[in-house]
Design an enzyme around this catalytic site. Structure first.
Site, PDB file in Angstrom:
ATOM      1  CG  ASP A  53      -1.620  -1.029   1.637  1.00 50.60           C
ATOM      2  OD1 ASP A  53      -1.343  -2.304   0.681  1.00 50.60           O
ATOM      3  OD2 ASP A  53      -2.442  -1.037   2.567  1.00 50.60           O
ATOM      4  CD  GLU A 236      -7.140  -5.413   3.822  1.00 51.85           C
ATOM      5  OE1 GLU A 236      -6.439  -6.058   4.718  1.00 51.85           O
ATOM      6  OE2 GLU A 236      -6.761  -5.311   2.613  1.00 51.85           O
TER       7      GLU A 236
HETATM    8  C1  FRU Z   1      -3.776  -3.659   2.757  1.00 51.83           C
HETATM    9  C2  FRU Z   1      -3.129  -3.888   3.867  1.00 51.83           C
HETATM   10  C3  FRU Z   1      -3.511  -3.147   5.120  1.00 51.83           C
HETATM   11  C4  FRU Z   1      -2.567  -3.382   6.117  1.00 51.83           C
HETATM   12  C5  FRU Z   1      -1.289  -3.409   5.021  1.00 51.83           C
HETATM   13  C6  FRU Z   1      -0.224  -4.178   5.518  1.00 51.83           C
HETATM   14  O1  FRU Z   1      -3.447  -4.160   1.657  1.00 51.83           O
HETATM   15  O2  FRU Z   1      -3.576  -5.465   4.187  1.00 51.83           O
HETATM   16  O3  FRU Z   1      -4.992  -3.384   5.509  1.00 51.83           O
HETATM   17  O4  FRU Z   1      -2.316  -2.373   6.824  1.00 51.83           O
HETATM   18  O5  FRU Z   1      -1.707  -4.088   3.967  1.00 51.83           O
HETATM   19  O6  FRU Z   1       0.843  -4.628   4.712  1.00 51.83           O
END
Ligand code: FRU
Length: 499
Positions: A53, A236
């Site tokens: 992300d 998320e």
């Molecule tokens: C989304 C996610 C988030 C988390 C991060 C962990 O892609 O799963 O929810 O904070 O990636 O790397």
């Protein structure tokens, strides 16, 4: 090196040719793709190692910051930390040292730095900075506690920087928001009506909680939103922001959520349009799920904070991959990249529905071909010789009397990534089942579908091809599709026709 020495393969072009640039007699030289060739030329990818992300997108003093989920130790997910790059224009990026690193705790657990946001605390509401200092940055991230890789708790924590994100200190009273939950993550904080607001997800309950704070340290719960739209997987990376409505001086609020995609084997993003009164987000009635992007490779996008006042349109950036196969993609030395930054607006249609419009921000000077084609041109077909495999096709198709047509990218005797339009159903499909190196994961070969009704009898396609990514913006960004592809031959051409 563009062509591998000693292995030229000559390949007869099959379609009749329209453009003088290339005749049917001409032979095209192709060569095998080398391991390094998948790296995009005008999309951001990390110099090495794994990324997912984008985090903490924020503008300050002429710099757009891109923090991102990063594993400093390898090219698969783990040891999650925030890497950091800056850009004067969202186009050229300078890589800076790691911003926030995973740290050990006293009790033999460790804390990874999961996704979150960065704000500029210009009023020093947090008290982290010298009195009167206006350029303090505060990161609000999910502190993911784990023991030997097994997650135990997720809560929200703070770090702050007085030197424009170059060095950071963790707040010594972290966490600042803890519900005692294993899944509670991805805070997105923004300034509204003189307060800090936070949206943060309870992923397994398909819920976004909305909080408020004066100082970023104490948070009061205002409301919750959720249990609607796509609830097939998890929720998320929520974000909530105001978006201008085209052709008016009004705005609406958009709640974007990373959740399931159309096919629940994959992750994707949805959005809701509605109203936020400072406390509660109320979504308009909507039919079905609104998808931010119809491809498989657009996820975890969040908006920029603190944009200059003359930039009314929010800018988002997404991770161009999919959890279904992200750790297996066949790149070498690095894994993961970001979409083009996209400027957002809303368009109201005649039935009273708001549509998200996305416009990419792209480097000037990338190889571009602009073409208008009518029915006979499509029938005759055209081979566009492009300068390499990083380019932009700007097509206007006049649909009167046209047959179904296709745009073939990276095609040779054995493979092609095919964009096709079906006139009767208005469906645009992108088929990567024969796109080349697809065997690295059984879920990778896929066909994406999005509906794009013509506007005034025309279909407009902006196709951004960049070595291993294709981003398609249809009808000026009213529908968007992002997919990774891994061709095995370099060809530098696009074939448009009815076959
Ligand atoms: C989304 C996610 C988030 C988390 C991060 C962990 O892609 O799963 O929810 O904070 O990636 O790397």
């Amino acid at each position: 090196m563009i062509f591998k020495k000693g292995r030229p393969i000559f390949y007869m072009l099959m379609l009749p040719i329209l453009l003088a640039a290339c005749t049917s007699e001409e032979k095209t030289e192709v060569a095998d793709i080398e391991p390094g060739d998948y790296r995009p030329a005008y999309h951001y990818s990390p110099p090495q190692n794994w990324t997912n992300d984008p985090n903490g997108l924020v503008y300050l003093d002429g710099e757009y910051h891109l923090f991102y989920q990063y594993n400093p130790q390898g090219d698969t997910w783990g040891h999650m930390s925030w890497a950091h790059a800056v850009s004067p224009d969202l186009i050229t990026w300078e890589e800076l040292p790691l911003a926030l690193a995973e740290y050990p705790n006293a009790d033999s657990t460790e804390t990874m730095i999961f996704s979150g946001s960065v704000v500029v605390d210009s009023l020093n509401t947090s008290g982290f900075f010298e009195p009167g200092f206006k350029k303090g940055m505060v990161a609000i991230y999910t502190s993911h506690v784990h023991k030997d890789g097994e997650g135990t708790d997720q809560h929200q924590s703070l770090a702050y920087s007085a030197d424009k994100g170059r060095t950071w200190k963790y707040y010594d009273k972290n966490p600042v928001l803890d519900l005692g939950m294993k899944d509670f993550r991805d805070p997105s904080v923004f300034r509204y009506q003189g307060k800090w607001k936070m949206v943060v997800a309870k992923p397994k309950e398909y819920t976004v909680l909305i909080y408020e704070s004066d100082n970023l340290k104490e948070w009061k719960r205002l409301s919750e939103f959720g249990k609607m739209g796509d609830m097939a997987k998890i929720w998320e990376c929520p974000s909530l922001f105001e978006v201008p409505v085209e052709g008016s001086d009004t705005t609406r609020w958009v709640m974007m959520i990373s959740s399931a995609a159309k096919d629940t084997d994959f992750t994707g993003m949805q959005y809701f349009v509605g109203n936020f009164d400072g406390k509660r987000f109320k979504a308009d009635k909507q039919r079905g799920v609104r998808r931010v992007d119809y491809g498989k490779d657009f996820y975890a996008a969040i908006p920029y904070n603190n944009l200059p006042a003359d930039q009314a349109k929010p800018i988002i950036l997404g991770w161009a991959s999919n959890w279904a196969y992200a750790d297996k993609t066949p790149t070498s030395g690095y894994r993961g990249m970001f979409s083009l930054p996209r400027q957002l607006s809303l368009k109201l249609d005649s039935s009273g529905v708001y549509h998200l419009i996305q416009q990419p921000i792209v480097r000037k000077g990338i190889s571009t071909k602009t073409l208008t084609m009518k029915a006979p041109d499509l029938k005759a077909g055209v081979i566009l010789k492009m300068d390499g495999n990083s380019y932009h096709l700007n097509l206007t198709i006049e649909l009167a009397e046209a047959e179904n047509f296709r745009v073939k990218l990276f095609s040779n005797e054995k493979e092609a990534s095919i964009l096709a339009y079906d006139i009767a159903t208005n469906q645009l499909t992108f088929d990567r089942t024969k796109s080349g190196n697809i065997a690295f994961h059984k879920k990778f070969p896929s066909v994406e579908i999005m509906k794009v009704p013509p506007v005034n009898g025309e279909l407009k396609l902006d196709i951004y091809v960049d070595n291993s990514i294709v981003e398609i913006f249809a009808n000026n960004g009213v529908a968007v599709l992002t997919d990774l592809v891994y061709p095995t031959k370099k060809k530098g051409e696009a074939i448009i026709g009815v076959n």
